[in-house]
Design a protein around this motif. Structure first.
Motif, PDB file in Angstrom:
ATOM      1  N   ARG A  71       0.816  -1.214   0.000  1.00  0.00           N
ATOM      2  CA  ARG A  71       0.000   0.000   0.000  1.00  0.00           C
ATOM      3  C   ARG A  71       0.852   1.268   0.000  1.00  0.00           C
ATOM      4  N   LEU A  72       2.032   1.200   0.593  1.00  0.00           N
ATOM      5  CA  LEU A  72       2.889   2.379   0.704  1.00  0.00           C
ATOM      6  C   LEU A  72       4.295   2.024   0.254  1.00  0.00           C
ATOM      7  N   LEU A  73       4.867   2.885  -0.604  1.00  0.00           N
ATOM      8  CA  LEU A  73       6.242   2.710  -1.081  1.00  0.00           C
ATOM      9  C   LEU A  73       6.954   4.048  -1.001  1.00  0.00           C
ATOM     10  N   SER A  74       8.066   4.086  -0.274  1.00  0.00           N
ATOM     11  CA  SER A  74       8.838   5.318  -0.105  1.00  0.00           C
ATOM     12  C   SER A  74      10.249   5.113  -0.650  1.00  0.00           C
ATOM     13  N   LEU A  75      10.640   5.977  -1.588  1.00  0.00           N
ATOM     14  CA  LEU A  75      11.979   5.972  -2.173  1.00  0.00           C
ATOM     15  C   LEU A  75      12.643   7.334  -2.013  1.00  0.00           C
ATOM     16  N   VAL A  76      12.359   8.012  -0.933  1.00  0.00           N
ATOM     17  CA  VAL A  76      12.877   9.363  -0.721  1.00  0.00           C
ATOM     18  C   VAL A  76      14.395   9.340  -0.555  1.00  0.00           C
ATOM     19  N   ARG A  95      -1.185   2.611  -2.773  1.00  0.00           N
ATOM     20  CA  ARG A  95      -2.004   3.789  -2.510  1.00  0.00           C
ATOM     21  C   ARG A  95      -1.167   5.063  -2.387  1.00  0.00           C
ATOM     22  N   GLU A  96       0.074   4.926  -1.935  1.00  0.00           N
ATOM     23  CA  GLU A  96       0.928   6.102  -1.727  1.00  0.00           C
ATOM     24  C   GLU A  96       2.331   5.807  -2.241  1.00  0.00           C
ATOM     25  N   SER A 117      -4.633   2.107  -8.290  1.00  0.00           N
ATOM     26  CA  SER A 117      -5.207   2.468  -6.992  1.00  0.00           C
ATOM     27  C   SER A 117      -4.473   3.617  -6.314  1.00  0.00           C
ATOM     28  N   LEU A 118      -3.471   4.168  -6.975  1.00  0.00           N
ATOM     29  CA  LEU A 118      -2.639   5.198  -6.335  1.00  0.00           C
ATOM     30  C   LEU A 118      -3.448   6.457  -6.046  1.00  0.00           C
ATOM     31  N   ALA A 119      -3.353   6.930  -4.795  1.00  0.00           N
ATOM     32  CA  ALA A 119      -4.082   8.129  -4.377  1.00  0.00           C
ATOM     33  C   ALA A 119      -3.153   9.308  -4.121  1.00  0.00           C
ATOM     34  N   THR A 120      -1.910   9.048  -3.697  1.00  0.00           N
ATOM     35  CA  THR A 120      -0.967  10.122  -3.369  1.00  0.00           C
ATOM     36  C   THR A 120       0.350   9.882  -4.093  1.00  0.00           C
ATOM     37  N   LEU A 121       0.807  10.895  -4.833  1.00  0.00           N
ATOM     38  CA  LEU A 121       2.079  10.827  -5.561  1.00  0.00           C
ATOM     39  C   LEU A 121       2.909  12.055  -5.209  1.00  0.00           C
ATOM     40  N   ASN A 122       4.107  11.817  -4.674  1.00  0.00           N
ATOM     41  CA  ASN A 122       4.998  12.908  -4.287  1.00  0.00           C
ATOM     42  C   ASN A 122       6.199  12.923  -5.223  1.00  0.00           C
ATOM     43  N   LEU A 123       6.281  13.977  -6.048  1.00  0.00           N
ATOM     44  CA  LEU A 123       7.401  14.170  -6.974  1.00  0.00           C
ATOM     45  C   LEU A 123       8.210  15.401  -6.609  1.00  0.00           C
ATOM     46  N   GLY A 124       8.074  15.867  -5.386  1.00  0.00           N
ATOM     47  CA  GLY A 124       8.755  17.081  -4.967  1.00  0.00           C
ATOM     48  C   GLY A 124      10.263  16.928  -4.899  1.00  0.00           C
ATOM     49  N   SER A 125      10.956  18.051  -5.022  1.00  0.00           N
ATOM     50  CA  SER A 125      12.415  18.112  -4.876  1.00  0.00           C
ATOM     51  C   SER A 125      13.127  17.156  -5.823  1.00  0.00           C
ATOM     52  N   ASN A 126      12.745  17.224  -7.096  1.00  0.00           N
ATOM     53  CA  ASN A 126      13.456  16.509  -8.147  1.00  0.00           C
ATOM     54  C   ASN A 126      14.044  17.534  -9.120  1.00  0.00           C
ATOM     55  N   ARG A 127      14.263  17.135 -10.353  1.00  0.00           N
ATOM     56  CA  ARG A 127      14.830  18.041 -11.362  1.00  0.00           C
ATOM     57  C   ARG A 127      13.905  18.157 -12.563  1.00  0.00           C
ATOM     58  N   LEU A 128      12.619  18.174 -12.296  1.00  0.00           N
ATOM     59  CA  LEU A 128      11.618  18.246 -13.355  1.00  0.00           C
ATOM     60  C   LEU A 128      11.479  19.684 -13.847  1.00  0.00           C
ATOM     61  N   GLY A 129      11.704  19.877 -15.158  1.00  0.00           N
ATOM     62  CA  GLY A 129      11.460  21.170 -15.770  1.00  0.00           C
ATOM     63  C   GLY A 129      10.090  21.223 -16.423  1.00  0.00           C
ATOM     64  N   ARG A 143      -5.605  11.550  -5.690  1.00  0.00           N
ATOM     65  CA  ARG A 143      -6.245  12.560  -4.845  1.00  0.00           C
ATOM     66  C   ARG A 143      -5.286  13.657  -4.431  1.00  0.00           C
ATOM     67  N   ALA A 144      -3.999  13.367  -4.422  1.00  0.00           N
ATOM     68  CA  ALA A 144      -3.011  14.354  -3.971  1.00  0.00           C
ATOM     69  C   ALA A 144      -1.741  14.224  -4.793  1.00  0.00           C
ATOM     70  N   LEU A 145      -1.292  15.349  -5.383  1.00  0.00           N
ATOM     71  CA  LEU A 145      -0.078  15.401  -6.187  1.00  0.00           C
ATOM     72  C   LEU A 145       0.811  16.505  -5.640  1.00  0.00           C
ATOM     73  N   LEU A 146       2.070  16.165  -5.323  1.00  0.00           N
ATOM     74  CA  LEU A 146       3.024  17.138  -4.795  1.00  0.00           C
ATOM     75  C   LEU A 146       4.139  17.338  -5.814  1.00  0.00           C
ATOM     76  N   LEU A 147       4.359  18.593  -6.208  1.00  0.00           N
ATOM     77  CA  LEU A 147       5.326  18.930  -7.254  1.00  0.00           C
ATOM     78  C   LEU A 147       6.273  20.050  -6.844  1.00  0.00           C
ATOM     79  N   GLN A 148       6.332  20.379  -5.587  1.00  0.00           N
ATOM     80  CA  GLN A 148       7.091  21.530  -5.137  1.00  0.00           C
ATOM     81  C   GLN A 148       8.603  21.316  -5.299  1.00  0.00           C
ATOM     82  N   ASP A 149       9.334  22.427  -5.331  1.00  0.00           N
ATOM     83  CA  ASP A 149      10.805  22.417  -5.359  1.00  0.00           C
ATOM     84  C   ASP A 149      11.359  21.675  -6.560  1.00  0.00           C
TER      85      ASP A 149
END
Length: 253
Positions: A71-76, A95-96, A117-129, A143-149
């Motif tokens: 349900r949860l996978l973190s690769l920070v 899910r996350e 089934s993914l509800a939350t995707l965090n792509l913050g603090s990468n090198r996306l232009g 339901r939630a997308l994070l793209l900051q930094d």
């Protein structure tokens, strides 16, 4: 007697990789272990997988073992630069997903298609232009997308993403932290502060496929027609001068 022994003996515990710490609740903590790839000896019952603060740079095809309960996978805080289009197969219950603080510069929609089934995707603090809007569009339960930094390039290329963000404001967290990095005159300008008039020039100059086909047909035709016209005009001039020369010759005594 055999049946009694089977009842008295506890069931074998699920496998746990040597580099991880596994909790009874099907959680596997593999953080800060110097890993360069995902361990494969994970239990199929694993529901949470923590892989942060390692040295994973590439997720190739089928980088994960079958984890139908995850349900949860973190690769920070890894060194992720590339995620293959088939890297996340078998993670349909996820899910996350946290991919923040990595080196990602580009993502394709095919990568996220298995995550139905993914509800939350965090792509913050990468090198996306830039980011194709089809990437979040491939996640029907998002339901939630994070793209900051990220170093966003605020040119005409970001118009499709801006349109998606404008239509899905409720899904975008930390909207105030989506800042332009390029061009310099727009540095630290919020992407969500743009309006339709900001992209008017992009919309006016954009050409559809029909326009390109028309130009492809008209261009060579115009070139050939101009050659024939110049040849015809030159022939008329030469013919006119030859007539004048002959008339001068007849007038001589």
């Amino acid at each position: 007697v055999l049946a009694l022994l089977l009842l008295l003996c506890p069931p074998p515990s699920p496998a746990c990789p040597a580099a991880c710490r596994c909790a009874p609740g099907a959680e596997a903590d593999c953080s800060e272990r110097g890993l360069r790839e995902v361990p494969w000896s994970l239990s199929p019952n694993t529901s949470s997988l923590w892989l942060g603060y390692n040295f994973i740079a590439v997720l190739g095809p089928r980088s994960f073992p079958p984890l139908p309960a995850l349900r949860l996978l973190s690769l920070v805080h890894n060194r992720l630069e590339l995620i293959h289009g088939r890297a996340l197969l078998g993670l349909g219950a996820l899910r996350e997903l946290d991919l923040s603080h990595n080196y990602l510069t580009a993502l394709t929609p095919e990568t996220f298609l298995p995550l139905t089934s993914l509800a939350t995707l965090n792509l913050g603090s990468n090198r996306l232009g830039e980011l194709e809007p089809e990437v979040p569009g491939a996640l029907p339960q998002l339901r939630a997308l994070l793209l900051q930094d990220n170093p966003w390039v605020c040119s005409c290329g970001i118009l499709p993403l801006w349109r998606w963000l404008s239509r899905n404001r409720e899904k975008v967290r930390e909207k105030s932290l989506l800042l332009c990095r390029v061009p310099e005159q727009l540095s630290k300008y919020p992407i969500m502060a743009f309006g339709d008039e900001s992209f008017r020039q992009c919309q006016e100059t954009s050409l559809s496929s029909q326009h390109y086909i028309t130009l492809f047909i008209i261009g060579p035709f115009s070139f050939i027609a101009s050659i024939f016209f110049c040849t015809f005009l030159g022939s008329l001039i030469v013919f006119y001068h030859s007539l004048r020369r002959e008339s001068h010759c007849w007038r001589r005594p």
